[in-house]
Structure formats: C-alpha cells, structure tokens
Design a protein around this motif. Structure first.
Motif, short mmCIF file in Angstrom:
data_model
loop_
_atom_site.label_atom_id
_atom_site.label_comp_id
_atom_site.label_asym_id
_atom_site.label_seq_id
_atom_site.Cartn_x
_atom_site.Cartn_y
_atom_site.Cartn_z
N THR A 2 0.83 7.36 -16.93
CA THR A 2 1.26 7.39 -15.50
C THR A 2 2.31 8.47 -15.11
O THR A 2 2.70 8.75 -13.91
CB THR A 2 2.13 5.98 -15.44
N ARG A 13 6.13 10.40 -11.58
CA ARG A 13 4.83 9.57 -11.26
C ARG A 13 3.91 10.36 -10.63
O ARG A 13 4.19 11.12 -9.75
CB ARG A 13 5.32 8.19 -10.95
N ASP A 14 2.49 9.95 -10.81
CA ASP A 14 1.58 10.58 -9.93
C ASP A 14 1.67 10.33 -8.48
O ASP A 14 2.12 9.00 -8.14
CB ASP A 14 0.20 10.20 -10.58
N ARG A 15 1.41 11.21 -7.85
CA ARG A 15 1.66 10.76 -6.14
C ARG A 15 0.79 9.65 -5.60
O ARG A 15 1.12 9.00 -4.75
CB ARG A 15 1.36 12.28 -5.42
N ASP A 17 -0.42 7.31 -7.49
CA ASP A 17 0.07 6.00 -7.87
C ASP A 17 1.46 5.31 -6.76
O ASP A 17 1.38 4.57 -6.34
CB ASP A 17 0.82 6.01 -9.14
N LEU A 18 2.20 6.56 -6.43
CA LEU A 18 3.31 6.15 -5.50
C LEU A 18 2.92 5.80 -4.21
O LEU A 18 3.44 4.61 -3.64
CB LEU A 18 4.29 7.27 -5.55
N GLY A 20 -0.04 4.31 -3.35
CA GLY A 20 -0.67 2.93 -3.62
C GLY A 20 0.35 2.08 -3.62
O GLY A 20 0.11 1.06 -3.08
N GLN A 21 1.27 2.32 -4.65
CA GLN A 21 2.51 1.34 -4.78
C GLN A 21 3.14 1.02 -3.51
O GLN A 21 3.35 -0.02 -2.87
CB GLN A 21 3.49 1.83 -5.79
#
Length: 394
Positions: A2, A13-15, A17-18, A20-21
C-alpha cells in the motif's frame, strides 16, 4: 504493497487507494443521510395524516408545562394529584374563557375596519413610492401591493380556518379543545408515573438518558411558553398604551394582535407592528404613524435586549435565522398553528441536539465543547427537573 516511495523520497499511500477510501466514506455517509431523510419524511407524513390527533396532544403538552408549577404547589398543600390537576385546569379554563369573552367580540367586530384601514395605509404608501424622490413605476409595485391587499382582506377567514386546520375532518373545534383539556388533566395527574414506567420498559441505562432529555425538554418548553406569555403581554400593554395616548383607533384590537403575535417570534412582531403603523397613518397622519413606529421599535428592542436575556436563559434561545426558518416552515405546512408550534418544536429539538453533542464529547477522544454547567444523565441539577422528577424529589 500500500505504500510506495514518492519522487521527493517520502513514503505515502497510493492515490487510487486514497480516492477509493474517500469514495467509500462519501457513499457511507450519503446512505446514512438518505436513510435519515427517509425516516424524517415518514415521520412527517404520519404527523400530517394524524394531525387531528397530534394537534390536541401538542397543545395539551404546552398547556401542561404552563400549569405544572401551580399544580405542584397545590399538591404540596395536601390535595391528591387528581384534585390538584383538576383545580389548576378549571382555574386556567375560567381565565381563558373570561379573557375570550371580554376581548374577542370587540376584536372580531373591529376586524373589517382594521382590514380597511390597513388597506388604505398600503395604498398611501404606494402613492408615496410613485412620487419623488423614489419615483417607482406602477408595474414595479402594483403586483406586490395587490398581493398585500388580498392577504389583508382574506386574513380573517384565513385565521379562522387555519388555527384548527384539519380538525373538521374528524369533528369540530369543540371536540379538539375537549380532547386537549382531558389530555392535559392526565398529563398533570399522571406525569410523575411516566419516568418509572419508562425505566421499566427501556432499562435503567437507556431510561437515564430518556429521563434526562425529557426533563430538559420539559424545562425548556415550559420556560419558553411562560416567558413568551409575559413578554408578549408587556409588548401588548406598552404598545396598546401608546396607541391609546395617541388616539389611534382600534387600539384594543391592535394590542390583542400584538399579544398573539408575540408567540410567533420575528414574524408576529413585524406583522403586528406594521398593522399598528398603517392604522395610525390612515387615521392620524404621518406624524402619529412615525411616533407609533418609534414606540414599536423601542418596545421590541427592550424585549430583545433586556426582557428575554433577563427572564430566559440564553441557552434556551435560538438563533434568529433558525427561528425564522422554523416559523416559515411550520406555517407553510400546518398554517398558523404550525407557525405557533414551530419555535417550541425547534427549541425542543435543540435540547436533543445539545444532549447528543454532550454525550459524543464524553466518549470522544477530541476536546469537547460542553461547558461545566452541562451535566450528563448522572449529574442533572435540580433545575433540570420535569413533573416526574419534581414529584420524585418531593
């Protein structure tokens, strides 16, 4: 993985992932808001469908908050709860009937003349706006003036039909008043039994919260109604006295409207003051109208800056914008009764929101906003007691 090394050497963190969160967070809260809105819509629909039943209950609660202090005093003398409640209710009914008998007929008789003078006053204002220095064109004000005149001419019928909107579907105004009085009697007589019953139904932990919230709501509602009654009477007395001294006709009718309008903050005071100025303008001329305007402004400033802060805790007040929105929304949905009930409902809702905020602060790791005077369910002060808690303490 991650995490990854950024060009500047930092690890983050991967953009994707951020994003999506964040999308999941937004979707979750959107679903919560939709669910809460749907629940509120269902509650509103049920209230509207059962308005004939809800209205007597709400009126009974308001009357009970006003009558509970004298009822409690009578109980302390030694009378049983039923006799104490009946005594307070009979005295209250006699006072209301006496006031209605003395004032209402003269106000009703004066209504046509009041509407005519107010209409003439609006016409005079219209003529002034057409002349210098304003020089407005006819088409700019004719629509607004015609709307005002129509509302003035229809106000009597609107008030008569709006006060008990929806009651005719189930019976008559008499049935509604009778049901209200019966419910008030039972609220006064059996109110102290409610919290023990609530504890038995919900358990001690949840029951504590219910008891605390309901106690605060009771104190807030009773204080609001009693304070508004006193403040409205003071406003009506001084404005009515000024009208009498200036020789303005229909002084009693205007004072009565001022008193009733005091229970609809902001909007009621504005309408009552405008009517007084318009009648003075037509009957006594511009100078008297300006004096009446000055009296209305001074009395209302005295109310807002002195009487309410002294007689009512600021924690029970609502922001004027909230009051205005509540009155507008209540009037649009339930007519004049909605405008009257809107501010007490908003005050009660504010009590619930404040209590929830206190509980969140108590269980949150962030610094809370609750002051030292805001107690939890186990720390309620003696001034936070409703009829049930007062009886339990006695």
């Amino acid at each position: 993985m991650t995490g990854q090394s950024a060009p500047n050497g930092r690890t983050g963190r991967d953009r994707g992932d951020l994003i999506g969160q964040g999308g999941l967070w937004l979707a979750k809260w959107s679903l919560i808001l939709v669910s809460v809105s749907a629940g509120a819509w269902v509650v509103g629909w049920l209230i509207a469908a059962l308005w004939v039943v809800v209205l007597p209950v709400l009126l009974a609660i308001i009357v009970a908050t006003v009558l509970w202090p004298p009822t409690r005093s009578i109980m302390r003398v030694g009378l049983p709860p039923a006799a104490s409640a009946a005594t307070a209710l009979v005295v209250f009914s006699l006072i209301v009937v006496g006031v209605v008998t003395l004032i209402v007929p003269s106000v009703v008789d004066s209504t046509p003349e009041l509407v005519d003078k107010a209409s003439d006053g609006v016409s005079q204002v219209q003529n002034w706006l057409k002349g210098p220095p304003v020089n407005l064109q006819d088409e700019q004000i004719d629509t607004a003036v015609s709307t005002i005149l129509e509302r003035l001419q229809d106000s009597g019928a609107a008030i008569a039909s709006g006060v008990f909107s929806g009651v005719s579907t189930a019976g008559s105004i008499l049935i509604t008043l009778t049901l209200m009085l019966v419910l008030t009697f039972f609220l006064l007589k059996d109110g102290p039994k409610f919290v023990p019953w609530l504890h038995g139904m919900t358990g001690s932990r949840v029951g504590r919260h219910f008891a605390e919230v309901l106690g605060r709501m009771w104190v807030t509602l009773g204080g609001f109604i009693r304070t508004q009654a006193v403040v409205s009477f003071i406003d009506a007395f001084f404005i009515g006295l000024g009208l009498v001294l200036l020789g303005v006709p229909l002084a009693l009718a205007l004072a009565t409207i001022t008193f009733i309008g005091g229970f609809i903050p902001i909007v009621g005071a504005f309408v009552a003051g405008a009517l007084a100025v318009l009648v003075a303008l037509v009957a006594n001329g511009l100078t008297t109208a300006l004096i009446v305007l000055a009296i209305v402004v001074v009395v209302q400033q005295l109310e807002g800056d002195v009487l309410q802060p002294v007689m009512q805790s600021r924690s029970m007040n609502l922001h004027p914008a909230i009051v205005l929105l509540a009155v507008t929304g209540g009037a649009s949905v339930f007519g004049i009764v909605g405008a009257f009930l809107a501010v007490p409902a908003a005050a009660v809702a504010a009590v619930l929101i404040r209590y929830l905020s206190e509980q969140i602060d108590l269980h949150s790791s962030e610094p809370g906003q609750a002051g030292p005077d805001q107690a939890g369910p186990d720390q309620a002060g003696p001034d936070q007691a409703g009829p049930d808690q007062d009886a339990a303490n006695s």
